[in-house]
Each structure stands twice: as C-alpha cells, then as structure tokens.
Scaffold this motif. Sequence first.
Motif, PDB file in Angstrom:
ATOM      1  N   ASP A  15       0.878  -1.197   0.082  1.00 47.76           N
ATOM      2  CA  ASP A  15      -0.091   0.117  -0.121  1.00 47.76           C
ATOM      3  C   ASP A  15       1.061   1.214   0.031  1.00 47.76           C
ATOM      4  OD1 ASP A  15       1.072   0.325   2.777  1.00 47.76           O
ATOM      5  OD2 ASP A  15      -1.054  -0.414   3.377  1.00 47.76           O
ATOM      6  N   ARG A  16       0.221   2.396   0.008  1.00 47.85           N
ATOM      7  CA  ARG A  16       1.113   3.739  -0.006  1.00 47.85           C
ATOM      8  C   ARG A  16       2.038   3.710   1.383  1.00 47.85           C
ATOM      9  NH1 ARG A  16      -0.269   8.855  -2.018  1.00 47.85           N
ATOM     10  NH2 ARG A  16      -2.335   7.872  -2.912  1.00 47.85           N
ATOM     11  N   ALA A  17       1.440   3.492   2.355  1.00 46.13           N
ATOM     12  CA  ALA A  17       2.656   3.505   3.402  1.00 46.13           C
ATOM     13  C   ALA A  17       3.619   2.663   3.234  1.00 46.13           C
ATOM     14  CB  ALA A  17       1.614   3.323   4.763  1.00 46.13           C
ATOM     15  N   THR A  18       3.393   1.298   2.949  1.00 43.42           N
ATOM     16  CA  THR A  18       4.589   0.602   2.747  1.00 43.42           C
ATOM     17  C   THR A  18       5.562   1.018   1.620  1.00 43.42           C
ATOM     18  OG1 THR A  18       3.202  -1.287   3.376  1.00 43.42           O
ATOM     19  CG2 THR A  18       5.039  -1.716   1.978  1.00 43.42           C
ATOM     20  N   ARG A  23       5.976   4.192   0.559  1.00 49.23           N
ATOM     21  CA  ARG A  23       6.753   5.451   1.139  1.00 49.23           C
ATOM     22  C   ARG A  23       7.871   5.091   2.056  1.00 49.23           C
ATOM     23  NH1 ARG A  23       7.827   9.443   4.605  1.00 49.23           N
ATOM     24  NH2 ARG A  23       7.757  11.700   3.635  1.00 49.23           N
ATOM     25  N   ALA A  24       7.654   3.945   3.181  1.00 52.43           N
ATOM     26  CA  ALA A  24       8.262   3.649   4.030  1.00 52.43           C
ATOM     27  C   ALA A  24       9.750   3.102   3.209  1.00 52.43           C
ATOM     28  CB  ALA A  24       7.863   2.802   4.833  1.00 52.43           C
TER      29      ALA A  24
END
Length: 283
Positions: free
Chosen positions: A183-186, A188-189
């Motif tokens: 997902d987006r958070a994964t 970006r991290a």
Amino acid sequence: MPARRHPTARQVRLGTELRRLREAAGLKATEAAELLGTTSVQMSQIESGIAGVSEQRVRRLAANYACMDADLIDALVAMATDRTRGWWEEYRGQLPTPFLDLAELEHHSTYRRDVEFMVIPGLLQTEDYARATFSSRVPNLPEDELDLRVRHRVQRKVILDRPAPITYQALIHEAALRIRVGDRATSRAQLVRVLELSESDHITVRVIPFHIDGFGATWTPMMLASGAVSRLDTGTRDEPHGLGLIDSEAQLDVLRTLFRRVEGVSADPVRSRDIIHALSKEL
C-alpha cells in the motif's frame, strides 16, 4: 571424506573449478585420479562436490595441473577447508535450496551488484515490502512458508550491517521505485529506507530514469557477487523454476558488460537520491 547427499552451491563450484583446471591441463579424470592415488569414481565425486577434498589434495592437483595462479589456488583451498555453518542453515529443509545458496554466496563475497527493474532489490527491502512481494505469488504461499521467506530475506541484510560489510551497488529502474508493491504507506517507507541506506559509505544506489533514450541493454534482473579472485565471481539469472547461478567466464563477461552499460545510463548517486526523495514526497 564421506560423500555428501546435498552439496551446497559453493561446494559444487569448488568441484567445477577443479574440473576446469584438469581439463585445461588436458588430463582425463582417470589420469587425475592416479595422481592422487584414488579412483575415477572418487575423482568424479570431488569434481561434482559430492565428496570433500583436503588442502593437501587441492595443492597436489593444482601442481599436477600446472596451475601457476597462487591467488586462485589459495582461494580454492579456502573453499575446500571452509566449515562455516551460517545462519541460513536453520532454513535447510524448510526453504528451497537456492535461498540457502544465495545467502551463503553473499556471506563469502566482498562486493555485490544488483540491477532491478520492477521491484526494490531484496537487500534493500523493508520487512513489510518483502511480505507484500512474497504475498503476490501465485498460487499463494502457506502462511508459515511466507513467514519463513520474509524472515530469511530480512536476515540476508546482515552482510550490509556487519562490522566488515560488503560493498554494495544497486541500480534500480524508476519503474521499481514507482510501482506500489504494497500500500501507500509500505511504498513510502520503502523509499525512505532506500534513501537512508544510500547514505552509507559502502552502499551506492543509482536510479535508471524513465527518460533515458534508447535504453535496451537488458530488462532482466541481474546480480554479480565477487569471489576471492575474479575467476570465482558468480552471477545470477532468472529461470522458470528459480534462480540460476552463472559461473562460466564467458557469461560472467557478458554480465559485467551489461552492468557497465546500465551504470553508464544511470543517474549519479546524488541525483538518484533527489529522484527517490521526490518520489517519496508524491506518496
């Protein structure tokens, strides 16, 4: 020495190099066996990695094969006498053998290069990104095997964190940076993690931008790991049933040439960090 049921890729490589030395000397296996006072069956087992070989025998064979490369001989002796049981051994019988062979190869290397086009290289992946990568496999992996693969991938990164870390270069296509494996958070991290690692003295990250004209060097992921001497370098290629190891000099030269071409069109490390930082801000 007793015969091995399942020799590792490193043990097989030792046997392969001894066979190549014999063939270069123009000797048959039966003739080489006579020089050691053993049988052709035992010689075949040595050259296939099924049977171990002592330092004395390696040096005797090298002398009889008229090998004058002292560095190569010392490297082969080190391979023959190595008794390392690394962390990857805990996965034996639980994960496919290529996973173990790759970890062993990395452990003994001093330099590693990767080229990736669709995903972030494994050595740079966060745990969440690795899980998302393995979760996309078809058919789905059982949960316990998924956990094993993720844990193994995370542990492989020890070569970047140990007191004498491996020198590592990753050439990553912009597509791999943009594709959201998780997902987006994964995602970006993951980009933030790549940025952090790229600041290390022993890690170089270079981006292959979309805008490069006429880029057709290769679209296949590649890896090249250094041996104690260049003759013992190892590369990898994707095969239908897993990872294939490359150890022939001709194929290694092709890999080296492809790496130079890809590196030549990649952005420099500073510009690459700017690209990754900008992409992370878009998420």
